[in-house]
Motif scaffolding. Structure first.
Motif, PDB file in Angstrom:
ATOM      1  N   ILE A 179       0.927  -1.350  -0.014  1.00  0.00           N
ATOM      2  CA  ILE A 179       0.310  -0.044  -0.043  1.00  0.00           C
ATOM      3  C   ILE A 179       0.955   1.248  -0.101  1.00  0.00           C
ATOM      4  CG2 ILE A 179      -1.628   1.355   1.292  1.00  0.00           C
ATOM      5  CD1 ILE A 179      -2.915  -1.432   2.340  1.00  0.00           C
ATOM      6  N   GLU A 180       2.052   1.155   0.912  1.00  0.00           N
ATOM      7  CA  GLU A 180       2.921   2.327   0.751  1.00  0.00           C
ATOM      8  C   GLU A 180       3.491   2.604  -0.644  1.00  0.00           C
ATOM      9  OE1 GLU A 180       3.343   4.534   2.920  1.00  0.00           O
ATOM     10  OE2 GLU A 180       2.879   3.595   5.196  1.00  0.00           O
ATOM     11  N   ALA A 181       3.939   1.623  -1.175  1.00  0.00           N
ATOM     12  CA  ALA A 181       4.368   1.752  -2.547  1.00  0.00           C
ATOM     13  C   ALA A 181       3.176   2.332  -3.484  1.00  0.00           C
ATOM     14  CB  ALA A 181       4.823   0.351  -2.917  1.00  0.00           C
ATOM     15  N   GLU A 182       2.316   2.157  -3.343  1.00  0.00           N
ATOM     16  CA  GLU A 182       1.127   2.463  -4.137  1.00  0.00           C
ATOM     17  C   GLU A 182       0.816   4.152  -3.970  1.00  0.00           C
ATOM     18  OE1 GLU A 182      -1.818   3.118  -6.929  1.00  0.00           O
ATOM     19  OE2 GLU A 182      -0.441   1.690  -6.749  1.00  0.00           O
ATOM     20  N   TYR A 196      -4.602  -2.543  -4.161  1.00  0.00           N
ATOM     21  CA  TYR A 196      -3.496  -3.637  -3.608  1.00  0.00           C
ATOM     22  C   TYR A 196      -4.536  -4.903  -3.318  1.00  0.00           C
ATOM     23  CZ  TYR A 196      -6.090  -3.399   1.052  1.00  0.00           C
ATOM     24  OH  TYR A 196      -7.115  -3.586   1.880  1.00  0.00           O
ATOM     25  N   ASP A 197      -3.627  -5.957  -3.043  1.00  0.00           N
ATOM     26  CA  ASP A 197      -4.251  -7.317  -3.013  1.00  0.00           C
ATOM     27  C   ASP A 197      -4.598  -7.477  -1.489  1.00  0.00           C
ATOM     28  OD1 ASP A 197      -5.019  -9.873  -3.095  1.00  0.00           O
ATOM     29  OD2 ASP A 197      -3.249 -10.558  -3.919  1.00  0.00           O
ATOM     30  N   SER A 198      -5.867  -7.414  -1.294  1.00  0.00           N
ATOM     31  CA  SER A 198      -6.307  -7.733   0.559  1.00  0.00           C
ATOM     32  C   SER A 198      -6.311  -9.175   0.861  1.00  0.00           C
ATOM     33  CB  SER A 198      -7.752  -7.188   0.284  1.00  0.00           C
ATOM     34  OG  SER A 198      -8.529  -7.807  -0.343  1.00  0.00           O
ATOM     35  N   SER A 199      -5.987 -10.088  -0.043  1.00  0.00           N
ATOM     36  CA  SER A 199      -6.081 -11.447   0.350  1.00  0.00           C
ATOM     37  C   SER A 199      -5.069 -12.027   1.633  1.00  0.00           C
ATOM     38  CB  SER A 199      -5.567 -12.527  -0.891  1.00  0.00           C
ATOM     39  OG  SER A 199      -4.018 -12.046  -1.122  1.00  0.00           O
ATOM     40  N   GLU A 200      -3.747 -11.101   1.600  1.00  0.00           N
ATOM     41  CA  GLU A 200      -3.177 -11.338   2.883  1.00  0.00           C
ATOM     42  C   GLU A 200      -3.674 -10.752   4.029  1.00  0.00           C
ATOM     43  OE1 GLU A 200       1.487 -12.391   1.438  1.00  0.00           O
ATOM     44  OE2 GLU A 200       0.910 -10.269   1.702  1.00  0.00           O
ATOM     45  N   LEU A 201      -4.317  -9.684   3.840  1.00  0.00           N
ATOM     46  CA  LEU A 201      -4.967  -9.089   4.836  1.00  0.00           C
ATOM     47  C   LEU A 201      -6.394 -10.042   5.337  1.00  0.00           C
ATOM     48  CD1 LEU A 201      -4.655  -6.328   6.448  1.00  0.00           C
ATOM     49  CD2 LEU A 201      -6.276  -5.481   5.052  1.00  0.00           C
ATOM     50  N   GLU A 202      -6.942 -10.490   4.642  1.00  0.00           N
ATOM     51  CA  GLU A 202      -8.110 -11.293   4.923  1.00  0.00           C
ATOM     52  C   GLU A 202      -7.521 -12.799   5.597  1.00  0.00           C
ATOM     53  OE1 GLU A 202     -11.284 -11.415   4.499  1.00  0.00           O
ATOM     54  OE2 GLU A 202     -11.700  -9.992   2.948  1.00  0.00           O
ATOM     55  N   GLU A 203      -6.256 -13.151   5.109  1.00  0.00           N
ATOM     56  CA  GLU A 203      -5.674 -14.183   5.908  1.00  0.00           C
ATOM     57  C   GLU A 203      -5.450 -13.945   7.274  1.00  0.00           C
ATOM     58  OE1 GLU A 203      -4.024 -18.162   6.388  1.00  0.00           O
ATOM     59  OE2 GLU A 203      -5.542 -17.324   4.843  1.00  0.00           O
ATOM     60  N   GLY A 424      -9.989   5.253   1.606  1.00  0.00           N
ATOM     61  CA  GLY A 424      -8.777   5.721   1.184  1.00  0.00           C
ATOM     62  C   GLY A 424      -7.510   4.885   1.818  1.00  0.00           C
ATOM     63  N   LEU A 425      -6.366   5.054   1.001  1.00  0.00           N
ATOM     64  CA  LEU A 425      -5.398   4.037   1.568  1.00  0.00           C
ATOM     65  C   LEU A 425      -4.558   4.531   2.824  1.00  0.00           C
ATOM     66  CD1 LEU A 425      -3.614   3.648  -2.058  1.00  0.00           C
ATOM     67  CD2 LEU A 425      -5.237   1.967  -0.693  1.00  0.00           C
ATOM     68  N   ASP A 426      -4.555   5.577   2.946  1.00  0.00           N
ATOM     69  CA  ASP A 426      -4.070   6.153   4.407  1.00  0.00           C
ATOM     70  C   ASP A 426      -4.782   5.529   5.538  1.00  0.00           C
ATOM     71  OD1 ASP A 426      -2.182   7.347   3.082  1.00  0.00           O
ATOM     72  OD2 ASP A 426      -3.224   9.319   3.265  1.00  0.00           O
ATOM     73  N   ALA A 427      -6.135   5.301   5.265  1.00  0.00           N
ATOM     74  CA  ALA A 427      -6.927   4.672   6.594  1.00  0.00           C
ATOM     75  C   ALA A 427      -6.569   3.351   6.668  1.00  0.00           C
ATOM     76  CB  ALA A 427      -8.383   5.021   6.424  1.00  0.00           C
ATOM     77  N   VAL A 428      -6.400   2.519   5.526  1.00  0.00           N
ATOM     78  CA  VAL A 428      -6.123   1.212   5.771  1.00  0.00           C
ATOM     79  C   VAL A 428      -4.595   1.062   6.567  1.00  0.00           C
ATOM     80  CG1 VAL A 428      -5.503  -0.921   4.437  1.00  0.00           C
ATOM     81  CG2 VAL A 428      -7.534   0.629   3.678  1.00  0.00           C
ATOM     82  N   VAL A 429      -3.706   1.905   5.978  1.00  0.00           N
ATOM     83  CA  VAL A 429      -2.313   1.679   6.403  1.00  0.00           C
ATOM     84  C   VAL A 429      -2.474   2.023   8.207  1.00  0.00           C
ATOM     85  CG1 VAL A 429      -0.139   2.857   6.481  1.00  0.00           C
ATOM     86  CG2 VAL A 429      -1.105   2.295   4.312  1.00  0.00           C
TER      87      VAL A 429
END
Length: 463
Positions: A179-182, A196-203, A424-429
């Protein structure tokens, strides 16, 4: 953190029970502890020249009067390859209280300070020899009451929980990095979901949920359960109590009302530690002492995790049994197991009864041991319910860990929700960083001093 937790200051403590025994251990750790011990050792040069992980034989000597205190073996550990990460000397002496106290007193006289509770483990933690999950597991092992509870704590001591947490951390870190790279190098995705790919976050969420769910079972193996034996007089409660304990603790008699008060002891039901209560027979009595015991029986049953109601199978369910079961079921209907005792005295039994159909039932003979293994299995299953976790699976070891995992789970769930709601991505980070902070709190990478003090103060002296 308490001021008495001073790193490197030489400390000493009696690490074994202060009671007559073959051997006792006195532990020392800290700066110059080897040199200090050599001042009261009959072979100082041998000790000072000894390599780490070796033992030296000799005597502890009172330096002023040159009196021999005790013949000992000294185990030498040198920093950083020791339990505390500091130089250590462990003194193995004879286990009488007199020599142990004399050596400890001498150590304090020559410059050691009495160690606080958990101070050796605290030094191991601050010197990077262990993390909080392993440190807490040490206390669990010391306090474990069954082989199963010990084995589960040993898994955490071996690092299975720390490894599981690290696995989750890596999933979160990789997601945050992408996400930071994006954020730094944005593309033209139409939505945040494409960023971004959220699959690892789901895992990570899945693993955190599984970890959180282990606490109910692990807590049961740590704290144990309350199991109460109830029933009419002469139903065989005291006989079953003795059978489960494998010792004659309760008085067994054909005279009704022999047990007038409750007694208790720890037993194991398939590895689950339980406080087992033998109670007074439930019946109406004009004897004030016996009636008081009956009232206590009801109180214990109300607070129990499980009630084993014993009935005499040779007599069948009596009107008194009906009355007792009706009374118990008002407050503990789902916690009753019907135990049909004295089945060796009757060939058949009538099952056409609402209580026999409503409650789990086990047929036993406390006198011969018939059905006892089935009873243990039934009790274990009733206590564990849906809480069972595989012993090889990483499980949580404390309420503190449970809360932190739940906090991390909430943060990860919120991060996924933020993605769905296009926040937004900042909230996810930020949510991922909050989750990582919660996990770091479990292992002790970030823990307030007062929390560390509370954890280690619960350890015994010498550990």
């Amino acid at each position: 953190m308490r001021n008495t937790y001073t790193p490197e200051e030489p400390i000493a403590a009696i690490a074994t029970a202060l009671a007559p025994s073959a051997l006792a251990v006195i532990r020392t750790s800290g700066k110059n502890c080897i040199e200090l011990v050599s001042e009261i050792f009959s072979r100082p040069k041998a000790l000072l020249k000894a390599q780490g992980y070796t033992m030296v034989h000799g005597w502890i000597i009172e330096p002023e009067e040159k009196k021999r205190i005790d013949e000992v073996m000294l185990a030498l550990y040198k920093a950083p390859k020791s339990f505390t990460g500091e130089d250590m000397v462990e003194i193995f002496c004879h286990g009488g209280t007199a020599p142990v106290l004399a050596i400890q007193k001498l150590l304090l006289k020559i410059g050691f300070r009495s160690a606080e509770r958990g101070e050796f483990s605290f030094r191991a933690f601050i010197n990077g020899k262990t993390d909080l999950t392993r440190a807490e597991a040490i206390k669990e092992i010391i306090e474990s009451r069954t082989d199963e509870s010990r084995s589960r704590a040993a898994g955490r001591l071996a690092g299975n929980l720390a490894q599981e947490l690290d696995k989750i951390k890596q999933l979160l870190i990789r997601t945050a990095a992408s996400i930071e790279a994006e954020i730094e190098y944005p593309e033209d995705e139409e939505t945040i979901a494409d960023a971004y790919d959220s699959s690892e976050l789901e895992e990570a969420r899945k693993l955190l949920k599984c970890l959180s769910d282990t606490w109910a079972g692990e807590k049961l193996y740590q704290d144990g359960a309350r199991v109460v034996l109830c029933g009419r007089t002469n139903a065989g409660k005291s006989s079953l109590f003795n059978t489960l304990l494998k010792e004659e603790r309760a008085i067994v008699s054909d005279i009704e009302g022999t047990t007038r008060d409750w007694i208790e002891s720890w037993v194991s039901f398939g590895g689950i530690p339980a406080r087992l209560f033998d109670t007074a027979g439930l019946r109406q009595s004009s004897d004030l002492v016996e009636q008081s015991g009956v009232e206590r029986s009801h109180e214990l049953a109300e607070d129990a995790d499980l009630v084993l109601y014993l009935m005499d199978a040779s007599q069948g369910l009596t009107p008194d049994d009906y009355t007792n079961l009706e009374e118990l079921s008002k407050k503990t209907p789902e916690k009753i197991i019907l135990v049909l005792n004295k089945c060796d005295l009757c060939a058949t039994f009538n099952n056409d009864d609402k209580w026999l159909q409503a409650c789990p039932q086990v047929r036993i003979s406390a006198r011969t041991g018939l059905g006892i293994s089935e009873l243990v299995t039934t009790v274990h299953s009733a206590l564990i319910g849906q809480k069972e976790t595989d012993r090889q699976q990483a499980g949580l070891g404390s309420e503190r860990q449970k809360k932190a995992v739940d906090d991390a789970l909430d943060s990860v769930s919120h991060a996924l929700l933020a993605t769905e709601n296009q926040l937004g991505l900042d909230a996810v980070v930020q949510d991922i960083e909050d989750a990582l902070a919660s996990l770091a709190y479990i292992t002790g990478e970030t823990s307030p001093d007062d929390i560390l003090g509370d954890i280690f103060s619960r350890f015994c002296v010498g550990k």
